[in-house]
Design an enzyme around this catalytic site. Structure first.
Site, short mmCIF file in Angstrom:
data_model
loop_
_atom_site.label_atom_id
_atom_site.label_comp_id
_atom_site.label_asym_id
_atom_site.label_seq_id
_atom_site.Cartn_x
_atom_site.Cartn_y
_atom_site.Cartn_z
N HIS A 75 0.84 -1.20 0.00
CA HIS A 75 0.00 0.00 0.00
C HIS A 75 0.88 1.25 0.00
CE1 HIS A 75 -4.14 1.58 1.47
NE2 HIS A 75 -3.48 2.55 0.86
N ASN A 109 -4.76 5.74 -7.36
CA ASN A 109 -5.39 7.06 -7.36
C ASN A 109 -4.41 8.14 -7.81
OD1 ASN A 109 -3.92 6.73 -4.99
ND2 ASN A 109 -5.33 7.93 -3.74
N HIS A 249 -5.70 -1.01 5.44
CA HIS A 249 -5.56 -0.19 6.65
C HIS A 249 -6.66 -0.40 7.71
CE1 HIS A 249 -8.24 2.17 4.17
NE2 HIS A 249 -7.28 2.78 3.50
N ASP A 322 0.73 2.56 3.79
CA ASP A 322 -0.16 3.62 3.29
C ASP A 322 0.61 4.93 3.18
OD1 ASP A 322 -2.36 4.93 2.31
OD2 ASP A 322 -3.51 4.90 4.18
#
Length: 451
Positions: A75, A109, A249, A322
């Site tokens: 991630h 994204n 997450h 993340d």
């Protein structure tokens, strides 16, 4: 750079010191430190590497260092294409290598969104050109992350990037029928759908964890049930269609219990936790410093304790950073306007040491599993061991990192390789320093510096 490397006196998985000989990208010999058993291996390998002209190997003094398999991050936000002011594949993979990572999964994204074969191939080629670690693009589940129509999953899977993980991270695939279709589709190539679990109707306008602290600070609350409801729904869907679901997450105690229940059913559900959700709590939001704004939000101390326990017992499979770099204008502003997200690649191991190793939750073999083997299994990364027991064995890939467990450092984001500085650990002393990282036998970091 010579292709023969001797790591002298390193401790694989924190065990007895060994000399590791690396040749041709693989472990060529493993011997007691200072022994002469590997001399002929080094000589033969050096001859082969130099076409018959003897060259001396690169000697790395590994005394006091722990050897671990190269870490895999499922991630990571590399921001390229579209937001190169915040991060690029080049800068992000430098940060990854310095953090001990040898493979990262780049989230979709970007701008344009990675929802076509063309965009994922662009990201993949940028990773190849950078060379600091392997870059595995994550394809979007839906076109434009809009949640209304499936993206070109098959085309991305058969592209040069060979995408196997799909996620609309930053957005939840909230339509149950669309989520079912995605889970069914990826079965054809053993793919996995990584869900950002957030029921959007329950988090509209939310700014921090729902509870007494939010009420005290006057910030709209983000209920735990918004995450938990989606995880429960998607676990049921994954079980129904017998497909692979990965939960991004995880942040609440209730989510841990739901995942534990799903695994007990035998469903193909895996999950990750971020370093910051293992360490930081909602109390920090009282400063109104946007560096602590993250999605999902920082939760309670009880949640962090449940997450640590879940990671320790294997309910949560792995740690994922993340890593979310932001340009100053997107982060250094009033709380409500700030973008959510924190840097993570260069501090992840240190936070895991502080929260999981020094507390007795994990030993070094467990760290190797949660940060390397388990995410490699989930993402299908061939050059990292899929079973910790295989690490540092003759013939295996020399994809590893060397950690100084006794060293400490004061976190200074100005020294980061990342283009951004939005770390919540500025000025904090954290344990553990990465001294070297090797990708298929090639050093990407030596003496704590990019090669």
């Amino acid at each position: 750079m010579t292709s023969v490397i001797v790591l002298r006196g390193v401790s694989p998985l924190g065990g007895d010191p060994r000399d590791l000989v690396i040749a041709g990208g693989r472990i060529a010999a493993v011997t007691p430190p200072g022994g002469g058993e590997h001399t002929s291996v080094v000589a033969d390998a050096a001859d082969g590497a130099a076409g018959g002209t003897r060259r001396g190997p690169l000697i790395v003094d590994g005394a006091g260092l722990i050897a671990l398999p190269g870490f895999v991050d499922l991630h990571t936000h590399l921001r390229e294409p579209g937001r190169e002011d915040a991060e690029t594949v080049e800068s992000g993979t430098r940060a990854a290598a310095l953090g001990g990572y040898t493979a990262v999964f780049a989230m979709a994204n970007t701008d344009p969104v990675a929802d076509t074969a063309g965009v994922v191939e662009q990201v993949w080629r940028l990773g190849q050109d950078a060379g600091h670690c392997e870059v595995r693009p994550v394809g979007a589940v839906t076109k434009g992350l809009a949640g209304s129509q499936l993206a070109e999953l098959g085309a991305m899977a058969t592209s040069a990037a060979a995408v196997r993980m799909f996620s609309d991270d930053g957005h939840c695939v909230s339509d149950a029928l669309l989520m079912r279709r995605a889970l069914e589709y990826v079965k054809a190539f053993d793919g996995v759908v990584a869900q950002h679990a957030e029921e959007p109707r329950l988090t509209a306008g939310a700014q921090m964890n729902e509870g007494a602290m939010a009420a005290c600070l006057g910030l709209p609350g983000w209920p735990a049930v918004a995450e938990e409801a989606i995880i429960a729904r998607d676990a049921l869907l994954a079980g129904h269609v017998d497909s692979r679901l990965h939960v991004c997450h995880v942040s609440t105690a209730g989510s841990v219990e739901i995942i534990r229940w799903a695994k007990a059913k035998g469903w193909r559900v895996t999950a990750e936790v971020t370093p910051h959700h293992l360490l930081l709590t909602e109390d920090l939001v009282a400063s109104y410093d946007p560096v602590y704004k993250v999605n999902p939000p920082l939760r309670t101390k009880a949640d962090t304790e449940a997450l640590r326990a879940g990671l320790a017992d294997g309910t949560i499979d792995c740690v994922a950073t993340d890593h979310a770099p932001h340009a100053p204008e997107d982060k250094e502003t009033e709380w409500a306007a700030a973008r959510p997200g924190m840097l993570g690649l260069e501090t992840a191991l240190s936070v895991v040491i502080e929260t999981m190793v020094t507390t007795g939750h994990l030993d070094w073999s467990d760290v190797a599993d949660r940060m390397a083997a388990a995410p490699a299994r989930i993402g299908g990364v061939a050059d990292t061991v899929l079973d910790v027991a295989q690490f540092a064995q003759v013939g295996t890939s020399a994809t590893l990192t060397l950690l100084d467990p006794q060293a400490q450092r004061v976190i200074d984001p100005a020294a980061f390789a990342s283009r951004s500085t939005n770390t919540p650990y500025r000025g904090r002393t954290l344990p553990g320093v990465i001294r070297a990282t090797f990708l298929r036998g090639r050093p990407t970091v030596l003496d704590g510096k990019i090669v």
